[in-house]
Design a protein around this motif. Structure first.
Motif, PDB file in Angstrom:
ATOM      1  N   PHE A 246       0.826  -1.202   0.000  1.00 42.16           N
ATOM      2  CA  PHE A 246       0.000   0.000   0.000  1.00 42.16           C
ATOM      3  C   PHE A 246       0.863   1.255   0.000  1.00 42.16           C
ATOM      4  CE2 PHE A 246      -2.429   3.451   1.789  1.00 42.16           C
ATOM      5  CZ  PHE A 246      -3.679   3.311   1.199  1.00 42.16           C
ATOM      6  N   MET A 247       1.874   1.268   0.837  1.00 39.79           N
ATOM      7  CA  MET A 247       2.722   2.454   0.924  1.00 39.79           C
ATOM      8  C   MET A 247       3.602   2.614  -0.313  1.00 39.79           C
ATOM      9  SD  MET A 247       1.991   4.336   3.389  1.00 39.79           S
ATOM     10  CE  MET A 247       0.979   4.325   4.847  1.00 39.79           C
ATOM     11  N   ARG A 248       4.019   1.506  -0.910  1.00 39.58           N
ATOM     12  CA  ARG A 248       4.776   1.625  -2.177  1.00 39.58           C
ATOM     13  C   ARG A 248       3.890   2.233  -3.255  1.00 39.58           C
ATOM     14  NH1 ARG A 248       6.808  -3.403  -0.429  1.00 39.58           N
ATOM     15  NH2 ARG A 248       5.307  -4.569  -1.682  1.00 39.58           N
ATOM     16  N   ASP A 249       2.641   1.801  -3.302  1.00 38.09           N
ATOM     17  CA  ASP A 249       1.723   2.331  -4.315  1.00 38.09           C
ATOM     18  C   ASP A 249       1.463   3.824  -4.132  1.00 38.09           C
ATOM     19  OD1 ASP A 249       1.519  -0.178  -5.417  1.00 38.09           O
ATOM     20  OD2 ASP A 249      -0.437  -0.641  -4.508  1.00 38.09           O
ATOM     21  N   HIS A 250       1.595   4.322  -2.893  1.00 39.22           N
ATOM     22  CA  HIS A 250       1.336   5.737  -2.618  1.00 39.22           C
ATOM     23  C   HIS A 250       2.620   6.525  -2.381  1.00 39.22           C
ATOM     24  CE1 HIS A 250      -2.688   4.007  -1.961  1.00 39.22           C
ATOM     25  NE2 HIS A 250      -3.142   5.208  -2.262  1.00 39.22           N
ATOM     26  N   ASN A 251       3.742   5.893  -2.625  1.00 38.98           N
ATOM     27  CA  ASN A 251       5.054   6.546  -2.586  1.00 38.98           C
ATOM     28  C   ASN A 251       5.306   7.270  -1.259  1.00 38.98           C
ATOM     29  OD1 ASN A 251       7.582   7.183  -3.679  1.00 38.98           O
ATOM     30  ND2 ASN A 251       6.865   9.171  -4.423  1.00 38.98           N
ATOM     31  N   THR A 252       5.020   6.570  -0.172  1.00 39.58           N
ATOM     32  CA  THR A 252       5.299   7.117   1.154  1.00 39.58           C
ATOM     33  C   THR A 252       5.557   5.949   2.095  1.00 39.58           C
ATOM     34  OG1 THR A 252       4.518   8.639   2.866  1.00 39.58           O
ATOM     35  CG2 THR A 252       2.847   7.209   1.841  1.00 39.58           C
ATOM     36  N   ASP A 253       5.633   6.206   3.393  1.00 36.58           N
ATOM     37  CA  ASP A 253       5.741   5.134   4.377  1.00 36.58           C
ATOM     38  C   ASP A 253       4.914   5.514   5.602  1.00 36.58           C
ATOM     39  OD1 ASP A 253       7.360   6.728   6.193  1.00 36.58           O
ATOM     40  OD2 ASP A 253       9.107   6.248   4.979  1.00 36.58           O
ATOM     41  N   TYR A 254       4.783   4.584   6.550  1.00 40.11           N
ATOM     42  CA  TYR A 254       3.916   4.823   7.700  1.00 40.11           C
ATOM     43  C   TYR A 254       4.459   5.923   8.608  1.00 40.11           C
ATOM     44  CZ  TYR A 254       1.145   0.724   6.479  1.00 40.11           C
ATOM     45  OH  TYR A 254       0.317  -0.162   5.822  1.00 40.11           O
ATOM     46  N   PHE A 255       5.770   6.064   8.681  1.00 45.61           N
ATOM     47  CA  PHE A 255       6.351   7.132   9.486  1.00 45.61           C
ATOM     48  C   PHE A 255       5.959   8.498   8.926  1.00 45.61           C
ATOM     49  CE2 PHE A 255       9.584  10.190  10.644  1.00 45.61           C
ATOM     50  CZ  PHE A 255       9.823   9.933  11.977  1.00 45.61           C
ATOM     51  N   GLN A 256       6.133   8.673   7.623  1.00 44.41           N
ATOM     52  CA  GLN A 256       5.752   9.943   6.999  1.00 44.41           C
ATOM     53  C   GLN A 256       4.246  10.172   7.105  1.00 44.41           C
ATOM     54  OE1 GLN A 256       7.690  12.375   5.932  1.00 44.41           O
ATOM     55  NE2 GLN A 256       9.492  11.191   6.536  1.00 44.41           N
ATOM     56  N   ASN A 257       3.481   9.088   7.037  1.00 45.03           N
ATOM     57  CA  ASN A 257       2.034   9.220   7.187  1.00 45.03           C
ATOM     58  C   ASN A 257       1.675   9.727   8.585  1.00 45.03           C
ATOM     59  OD1 ASN A 257      -0.573   8.439   5.646  1.00 45.03           O
ATOM     60  ND2 ASN A 257      -0.919   7.635   7.702  1.00 45.03           N
ATOM     61  N   SER A 258       2.392   9.250   9.601  1.00 45.58           N
ATOM     62  CA  SER A 258       2.143   9.718  10.962  1.00 45.58           C
ATOM     63  C   SER A 258       2.557  11.176  11.123  1.00 45.58           C
ATOM     64  CB  SER A 258       2.893   8.837  11.967  1.00 45.58           C
ATOM     65  OG  SER A 258       2.375   7.522  11.948  1.00 45.58           O
ATOM     66  N   ARG A 259       3.567  11.576  10.401  1.00 46.67           N
ATOM     67  CA  ARG A 259       3.937  12.996  10.395  1.00 46.67           C
ATOM     68  C   ARG A 259       2.791  13.841   9.824  1.00 46.67           C
ATOM     69  NH1 ARG A 259       8.140  16.629  10.407  1.00 46.67           N
ATOM     70  NH2 ARG A 259       8.105  18.209   8.768  1.00 46.67           N
ATOM     71  N   GLN A 260       2.216  13.372   8.728  1.00 47.63           N
ATOM     72  CA  GLN A 260       1.074  14.079   8.139  1.00 47.63           C
ATOM     73  C   GLN A 260      -0.094  14.136   9.124  1.00 47.63           C
ATOM     74  OE1 GLN A 260       0.998  15.713   5.380  1.00 47.63           O
ATOM     75  NE2 GLN A 260       2.732  14.961   4.189  1.00 47.63           N
ATOM     76  N   ALA A 261      -0.335  13.036   9.832  1.00 52.39           N
ATOM     77  CA  ALA A 261      -1.436  12.998  10.802  1.00 52.39           C
ATOM     78  C   ALA A 261      -1.208  13.994  11.928  1.00 52.39           C
ATOM     79  CB  ALA A 261      -1.590  11.589  11.366  1.00 52.39           C
ATOM     80  N   THR A 262       0.036  14.135  12.363  1.00 49.80           N
ATOM     81  CA  THR A 262       0.357  15.084  13.423  1.00 49.80           C
ATOM     82  C   THR A 262       0.036  16.507  12.971  1.00 49.80           C
ATOM     83  OG1 THR A 262       2.119  13.595  14.156  1.00 49.80           O
ATOM     84  CG2 THR A 262       2.171  15.840  14.994  1.00 49.80           C
TER      85      THR A 262
END
Length: 431
Positions: A246-262
């Motif tokens: 999923f993260m490869r398909d969206h060119n990100t990772d869960y850490f960066q996603n948590s940064r966005q959530a913050t």
């Protein structure tokens, strides 16, 4: 200011919870600072995971720290286990809440898969950290392997593809399953990494099948409303630079996603669509936490609905004006540039910054309380599951300690690879 000295103080005061709110005979940790409260198995797991921090920060000698873990591990090894209602666990999983003295199930609570996962993660932290060839540390690692190996993850599927939330002896499986992005990412990594009852690969696909990719406030994000859901798995697992499909398909990772959530939580507070008191650039953080109580109050001509303990979230709610400082601190590794100013602001509020266990975990400036020192509601309790994320994420921000330890756990590494993660540090491992 949140400098290195202040981080030391915050860790030490927060750690006090796991030293004081504990039964020394069995190592069980009280759910919250209410003397009638039972033990929480998740709090026990977080207490175990905090032991390396206690050692590395010079609070407890490494010579004596394994004995603290062993007391807890021996309790779970020897505790009554079976399908009856008066037990500690069944099928290798454990009841959410246990009596502080007997260790037996209380409140007719559920056999909790997610809370068992936090307990297992704490056990695995100790097994990876205490790696010396001594009698105590050898026993510790054997017991962790034994206890983790008893968890029947295949049974927990209840014949389906996704893990059940839990089970009760009176009624069987809870009719809900862990699907969609949340704190259960850790649950699946552990289940996939099991050597005895491993989850099939399709279970992780079932978990991801209801992911919600959204654009909110101009940010593209894998959405989950409460901020804790973006943090708890990453207390233990370093998800920087490694990706599943999923993260490869969206060119990100869960850490960066948590940064966005913050950042999303901060932006929600700035916009403050419901007009709660105090919200803003330096007052945000919405998560599962204590609240003023289940009631409606008319405030400035507006009927306001308030809640007790509930999973608050942004931007879709529920929201009643309650903010959680602990969940802000737990975002420190993701976005220190906005977390540190927020904590500096919260330190100026009268929310127990100098209290025995650190910041009170939630407050609500909209809900006025006449006899409160602040004039508004502050929770009277600290919670065992709120202390650990503060301790572990401060340490991960400072040194990466827990992340580094868990890279040595073959269960975690195996689970990540079976879930389809690759890249970064994971590709450099041989196990």
């Amino acid at each position: 200011m949140l400098d290195d000295k202040e981080l030391n103080r915050l860790q030490l005061t927060t750690l006090q919870y796991y030293l004081h709110e504990v039964n020394p005979a069995n190592g069980l940790v009280r759910d919250k600072t209410d003397k009638t409260a039972p033990a929480s198995i998740a709090a026990v797991g977080l207490a175990l995971a905090s032991l390396p921090v206690l050692v590395e920060r010079g609070i407890i000698s490494r010579e004596f720290a394994p004995a603290i873990a062993l007391r807890r591990l021996r309790f779970f090894r020897d505790a009554p286990h079976g399908p009856g209602p008066d037990a500690t666990g069944y099928k290798g999983f454990y009841y959410h809440f246990l009596d502080m003295k007997s260790g037996r199930r209380v409140w007719n609570c559920e056999l909790s898969t997610i809370d068992s996962a936090f307990l297992f993660a704490g056990m695995l932290t100790c097994a990876a950290y205490f790696d010396q060839e001594t009698e105590e540390e050898d026993e510790l690692r054997r017991l962790v392997d034994e206890l983790f190996g008893k968890a029947d993850w295949q049974w927990a599927l209840n014949g389906g593809s996704a893990i059940s939330h839990g089970w009760r002896p009176e009624s069987g499986f809870i009719p809900h399953h862990w699907k969609g992005y949340d704190e259960a990412l850790l649950l699946y990594i552990l289940g996939l990494g099991s050597k005895t009852f491993p989850l099939p690969a399709e279970s992780y696909a079932a978990y991801c099948s209801t992911y919600q990719w959204r654009k909110i406030y101009g940010r593209e994000i894998l959405h989950s409303g409460p901020l804790f859901t973006h943090q708890l798995s990453q207390l233990w697992i370093d998800l920087r630079g490694i990706r599943d499909k999923f993260m490869r398909d969206h060119n990100t990772d869960y850490f960066q996603n948590s940064r966005q959530a913050t950042y999303l939580h901060r932006e929600y507070a700035i916009q403050n669509p419901h007009g709660f008191v105090g919200y803003g650039e330096h007052c945000w953080g919405f998560t599962a936490c204590d609240g003023p109580g289940w009631m409606t109050r008319k405030i400035n001509g507006v009927d306001r609905q308030f809640y007790d303990y509930i999973a608050r979230g942004a931007p879709d709610g529920p929201d009643d004006g309650t903010v959680a400082p602990w969940v802000v601190l737990a975002s420190l590794p993701f976005a220190p540039e906005i977390v540190i100013p927020t904590i500096n602001h919260m330190a100026q509020l009268n929310i127990g910054v100098d209290s025995h266990y650190g910041y009170k975990p939630s407050f609500n400036q909209t809900y006025e309380v006449a006899d409160s020192p602040t004039g508004w509601w502050v929770t009277p309790y600290h919670f065992g599951v709120d202390q650990g994320p503060v301790i572990l994420m401060i340490e991960n921000y400072r040194t990466g300690l827990i992340w580094d330890i868990m890279r040595r756990s073959h269960y975690i590494v195996s689970g990540l690879k079976k879930a389809g993660f690759n890249g970064g540090w994971l590709d450099g491992l041989t196990q």
